[in-house]
Design a protein around this motif. Structure first.
Motif, mmCIF file in Angstrom:
data_model
loop_
_atom_site.group_PDB
_atom_site.id
_atom_site.type_symbol
_atom_site.label_atom_id
_atom_site.label_comp_id
_atom_site.label_asym_id
_atom_site.label_seq_id
_atom_site.Cartn_x
_atom_site.Cartn_y
_atom_site.Cartn_z
ATOM 1 N N GLY A 4 9.992 -5.604 3.809
ATOM 2 C CA GLY A 4 10.825 -5.040 2.755
ATOM 3 C C GLY A 4 10.014 -4.046 1.959
ATOM 4 O O GLY A 4 8.853 -4.293 1.639
ATOM 5 N N VAL A 5 10.618 -2.918 1.654
ATOM 6 C CA VAL A 5 9.988 -1.896 0.824
ATOM 7 C C VAL A 5 10.874 -1.715 -0.400
ATOM 8 O O VAL A 5 12.067 -1.446 -0.280
ATOM 9 C CB VAL A 5 9.838 -0.552 1.575
ATOM 10 C CG1 VAL A 5 9.116 0.459 0.707
ATOM 11 C CG2 VAL A 5 9.125 -0.748 2.912
ATOM 12 N N ILE A 31 10.517 6.723 1.864
ATOM 13 C CA ILE A 31 10.440 7.080 3.282
ATOM 14 C C ILE A 31 9.103 7.741 3.604
ATOM 15 O O ILE A 31 8.418 7.352 4.550
ATOM 16 C CB ILE A 31 11.623 8.015 3.660
ATOM 17 C CG1 ILE A 31 12.939 7.231 3.610
ATOM 18 C CG2 ILE A 31 11.403 8.652 5.021
ATOM 19 C CD1 ILE A 31 14.179 8.126 3.575
ATOM 20 N N LYS A 32 8.734 8.730 2.821
ATOM 21 C CA LYS A 32 7.494 9.475 3.078
ATOM 22 C C LYS A 32 6.262 8.591 2.926
ATOM 23 O O LYS A 32 5.374 8.593 3.787
ATOM 24 C CB LYS A 32 7.399 10.677 2.138
ATOM 25 C CG LYS A 32 6.166 11.522 2.377
ATOM 26 C CD LYS A 32 6.134 12.732 1.466
ATOM 27 C CE LYS A 32 4.883 13.548 1.756
ATOM 28 N NZ LYS A 32 4.795 14.731 0.924
ATOM 29 N N GLN A 33 6.174 7.846 1.827
ATOM 30 C CA GLN A 33 4.971 7.058 1.558
ATOM 31 C C GLN A 33 4.786 5.897 2.534
ATOM 32 O O GLN A 33 3.686 5.378 2.673
ATOM 33 C CB GLN A 33 4.995 6.540 0.119
ATOM 34 C CG GLN A 33 4.809 7.648 -0.889
ATOM 35 C CD GLN A 33 4.792 7.145 -2.318
ATOM 36 O OE1 GLN A 33 4.383 6.029 -2.591
ATOM 37 N NE2 GLN A 33 5.230 7.989 -3.235
ATOM 38 N N MET A 91 16.054 -1.812 -1.887
ATOM 39 C CA MET A 91 15.280 -2.634 -0.953
ATOM 40 C C MET A 91 15.593 -2.110 0.447
ATOM 41 O O MET A 91 16.743 -2.137 0.887
ATOM 42 C CB MET A 91 15.671 -4.105 -1.043
ATOM 43 C CG MET A 91 15.076 -4.960 0.070
ATOM 44 S SD MET A 91 13.331 -5.266 -0.106
ATOM 45 C CE MET A 91 13.359 -6.547 -1.330
ATOM 46 N N VAL A 92 14.557 -1.608 1.101
ATOM 47 C CA VAL A 92 14.691 -1.108 2.470
ATOM 48 C C VAL A 92 14.043 -2.141 3.394
ATOM 49 O O VAL A 92 12.870 -2.472 3.214
ATOM 50 C CB VAL A 92 13.989 0.264 2.642
ATOM 51 C CG1 VAL A 92 14.129 0.759 4.071
ATOM 52 C CG2 VAL A 92 14.535 1.279 1.647
ATOM 53 N N ILE A 103 2.104 -1.646 2.394
ATOM 54 C CA ILE A 103 3.416 -1.163 1.972
ATOM 55 C C ILE A 103 3.276 -0.552 0.584
ATOM 56 O O ILE A 103 2.659 -1.124 -0.307
ATOM 57 C CB ILE A 103 4.453 -2.310 1.952
ATOM 58 C CG1 ILE A 103 4.649 -2.888 3.358
ATOM 59 C CG2 ILE A 103 5.773 -1.850 1.345
ATOM 60 C CD1 ILE A 103 5.253 -1.927 4.359
ATOM 61 N N GLN A 104 3.867 0.631 0.411
ATOM 62 C CA GLN A 104 3.808 1.324 -0.878
ATOM 63 C C GLN A 104 5.186 1.293 -1.536
ATOM 64 O O GLN A 104 6.085 2.034 -1.143
ATOM 65 C CB GLN A 104 3.334 2.757 -0.689
ATOM 66 C CG GLN A 104 1.908 2.840 -0.188
ATOM 67 C CD GLN A 104 1.461 4.268 -0.057
ATOM 68 O OE1 GLN A 104 1.797 5.125 -0.867
ATOM 69 N NE2 GLN A 104 0.679 4.542 0.970
ATOM 70 N N HIS A 105 5.337 0.403 -2.506
ATOM 71 C CA HIS A 105 6.573 0.328 -3.271
ATOM 72 C C HIS A 105 6.559 1.483 -4.273
ATOM 73 O O HIS A 105 5.501 1.862 -4.771
ATOM 74 C CB HIS A 105 6.674 -1.023 -3.961
ATOM 75 C CG HIS A 105 6.547 -2.170 -2.999
ATOM 76 N ND1 HIS A 105 7.541 -2.512 -2.098
ATOM 77 C CD2 HIS A 105 5.525 -3.021 -2.770
ATOM 78 C CE1 HIS A 105 7.138 -3.543 -1.381
ATOM 79 N NE2 HIS A 105 5.909 -3.865 -1.759
ATOM 80 N N VAL A 106 7.720 2.042 -4.563
ATOM 81 C CA VAL A 106 7.796 3.273 -5.349
ATOM 82 C C VAL A 106 8.626 3.048 -6.609
ATOM 83 O O VAL A 106 9.771 2.596 -6.533
ATOM 84 C CB VAL A 106 8.422 4.412 -4.516
ATOM 85 C CG1 VAL A 106 8.533 5.690 -5.332
ATOM 86 C CG2 VAL A 106 7.624 4.640 -3.238
#
Length: 120
Positions: A4-5, A31-33, A91-92, A103-106
């Motif tokens: 999960g992102v 998406i990018k990170q 949440m992706v 994982i990079q949460h934004v």
């Protein structure tokens, strides 16, 4: 591995174009990170606080090339007293080779206060 992102942003007012625009900006960063490809995404869930109802933030994904067939849903956050106002969260759920710490949460705008321990 399925991971999960997370991400979140805020809007200045309950305006449809701003909601979709800020959600799109957030999704592009997520998406990018995290190098996310739409064909690896299981689903995307957006939530909004109860003061946002002018647009579905899910519309932001339909503006991105290749995301037409990704399942997406919008929901309302529970109204916790004194919680962050005008907030859109996402949440992706995606397949990735990254481990949990990679994982990079934004978090954008006022939503940075939700997770000060994470840098976007």
């Amino acid at each position: 591995m399925i991971r999960g992102v997370r991400g979140a942003t805020t809007v200045d007012k309950n305006d449809g174009e701003e909601i979709v625009g800020k959600a799109q900006e957030l999704m592009q960063a997520v998406i990018k990170q995290n190098d996310i490809k739409p064909e690896n995404v299981t689903s995307v869930f957006f939530t909004v606080t109860e003061d946002i109802d002018a647009a579905f933030p899910a519309k932001s994904l339909r503006r991105l090339e290749g995301w037409t067939h990704v399942p997406v849903m919008c929901m309302r956050e529970i109204p916790v007293p004194n919680s962050l106002a005008r907030c859109v969260r996402v949440m992706v759920t995606t397949e990735t080779s990254r481990n949990q710490t990679q994982i990079q949460h934004v978090y954008h705008y006022n939503a940075t206060q939700l997770r000060p321990d994470l840098k976007s």
